[in-house]
Scaffold this motif. Structure first.
Motif, short mmCIF file in Angstrom:
data_model
loop_
_atom_site.label_atom_id
_atom_site.label_comp_id
_atom_site.label_asym_id
_atom_site.label_seq_id
_atom_site.Cartn_x
_atom_site.Cartn_y
_atom_site.Cartn_z
N GLU A 14 23.98 25.77 -26.77
CA GLU A 14 23.52 26.32 -25.01
C GLU A 14 23.23 25.58 -24.65
O GLU A 14 23.57 24.57 -23.41
N GLU A 15 21.52 24.66 -24.45
CA GLU A 15 21.37 24.30 -23.72
C GLU A 15 22.18 22.98 -23.60
O GLU A 15 21.97 22.46 -21.32
N PRO A 16 22.71 21.88 -23.89
CA PRO A 16 23.37 20.52 -23.88
C PRO A 16 24.45 20.85 -23.33
O PRO A 16 25.00 20.94 -21.99
N LEU A 17 24.79 22.55 -23.22
CA LEU A 17 26.50 22.38 -22.47
C LEU A 17 26.42 23.09 -21.19
O LEU A 17 26.98 22.15 -20.19
N ASN A 18 25.15 23.88 -21.29
CA ASN A 18 24.87 23.90 -19.38
C ASN A 18 24.27 23.03 -18.97
O ASN A 18 24.39 23.36 -17.77
N ASN A 19 23.39 22.28 -19.96
CA ASN A 19 23.42 20.56 -18.87
C ASN A 19 24.53 19.81 -18.60
O ASN A 19 24.94 19.31 -17.70
N LYS A 20 25.49 19.81 -18.98
CA LYS A 20 26.82 19.34 -18.99
C LYS A 20 27.69 19.43 -18.32
O LYS A 20 28.83 19.02 -17.59
N LYS A 21 27.57 21.11 -17.78
CA LYS A 21 28.33 21.86 -17.30
C LYS A 21 29.63 22.03 -17.75
O LYS A 21 30.59 21.91 -17.26
N LEU A 22 29.47 22.01 -19.31
CA LEU A 22 30.77 22.40 -20.40
C LEU A 22 30.87 23.59 -20.81
O LEU A 22 30.10 24.19 -20.65
N THR A 23 32.53 23.66 -20.73
CA THR A 23 32.55 25.35 -21.27
C THR A 23 33.23 24.86 -22.58
O THR A 23 34.98 24.02 -22.67
N LEU A 24 33.55 25.60 -24.36
CA LEU A 24 33.80 25.53 -25.28
C LEU A 24 34.67 26.09 -25.73
O LEU A 24 34.45 27.83 -25.89
N GLY A 25 35.73 26.30 -26.18
CA GLY A 25 36.09 27.16 -27.35
C GLY A 25 35.94 26.48 -28.82
O GLY A 25 36.73 25.42 -28.93
N ILE A 26 35.87 28.13 -29.21
CA ILE A 26 35.67 27.55 -30.36
C ILE A 26 36.28 28.54 -31.47
O ILE A 26 36.41 28.95 -31.80
N CYS A 27 36.76 27.62 -32.27
CA CYS A 27 37.66 28.01 -33.33
C CYS A 27 36.77 28.23 -34.81
O CYS A 27 36.16 27.26 -35.46
N LEU A 28 35.60 29.32 -35.88
CA LEU A 28 35.06 28.73 -36.59
C LEU A 28 35.49 29.63 -38.04
O LEU A 28 36.55 30.26 -37.85
N ILE A 29 35.77 28.72 -39.34
CA ILE A 29 36.44 29.32 -39.50
C ILE A 29 35.75 28.84 -41.34
O ILE A 29 35.45 28.01 -41.44
N TYR A 30 35.50 29.57 -42.01
CA TYR A 30 34.74 30.02 -43.31
C TYR A 30 35.24 29.42 -44.44
O TYR A 30 36.32 30.30 -44.77
N SER A 31 34.73 28.34 -45.30
CA SER A 31 35.77 27.62 -46.56
C SER A 31 35.49 28.28 -47.64
O SER A 31 36.20 27.18 -48.79
N ALA A 32 34.21 27.96 -47.85
CA ALA A 32 33.69 28.96 -49.30
C ALA A 32 34.99 29.23 -50.21
O ALA A 32 34.76 30.59 -49.61
N LYS A 33 34.47 29.62 -51.38
CA LYS A 33 34.97 30.68 -52.11
C LYS A 33 34.29 31.69 -51.99
O LYS A 33 34.72 32.79 -53.06
N GLU A 34 32.74 31.80 -52.23
CA GLU A 34 32.25 32.83 -52.03
C GLU A 34 31.28 33.14 -50.52
O GLU A 34 30.78 31.57 -50.99
N GLU A 35 30.60 34.09 -51.06
CA GLU A 35 29.72 34.59 -49.70
C GLU A 35 28.39 33.68 -50.26
O GLU A 35 27.68 33.94 -51.93
#
Length: 129
Positions: A83-104
């Protein structure tokens, strides 16, 4: 420090999600894979995120939901790194997070990997700006 991770951080727009998957930058920190792209967001959150656990690996919905809950908690605790660097640079991101492990995995490990992933995203943004 606000540690909430509410609706403002949820990426809901199908159009934006498709855009991130098609032309986003990929960053990996096992077991997490993040695709992100600079986008214009309508709210005041510096990033919006969608979390995915593959149905192929986790057949039962309760397993996928638990993984997504753990990921969401790790993000909630470490979001200030991003959050802090994005607020400083006035950027906004769309992020898709994928969990790739075979177990928890344990929440402590997921916390460390989330921090590492967020730092990689920030470093990648610094190089490309």
């Amino acid at each position: 420090m606000n540690h909430s991770f509410g609706k403002a951080y949820k990426l809901c727009s199908k159009k934006l999600i498709d855009e991130v998957f098609e032309s986003g930058v990929t960053v990996k920190s096992y077991p997490l894979i993040a695709k992100y792209k600079k986008v214009e967001l309508t709210n005041d959150a510096p990033f919006q995120m969608v979390i995915s656990a593959p149905k192929r690996t986790f057949k039962n919905a309760f397993q996928r939901n638990r993984i997504k809950r753990l990921c969401k908690e790790a993000i909630r605790l470490n979001k200030q790194i991003l959050e802090e660097p994005l607020n400083n640079k006035k950027l906004t991101l769309g992020i898709c997070l994928i969990y790739s492990a075979k177990e928890e995995l344990a929440i402590e490990l997921l916390n460390r990997k989330t921090q590492k992933l967020f730092n990689k995203i920030i470093d990648d943004l610094d190089e490309n700006i």
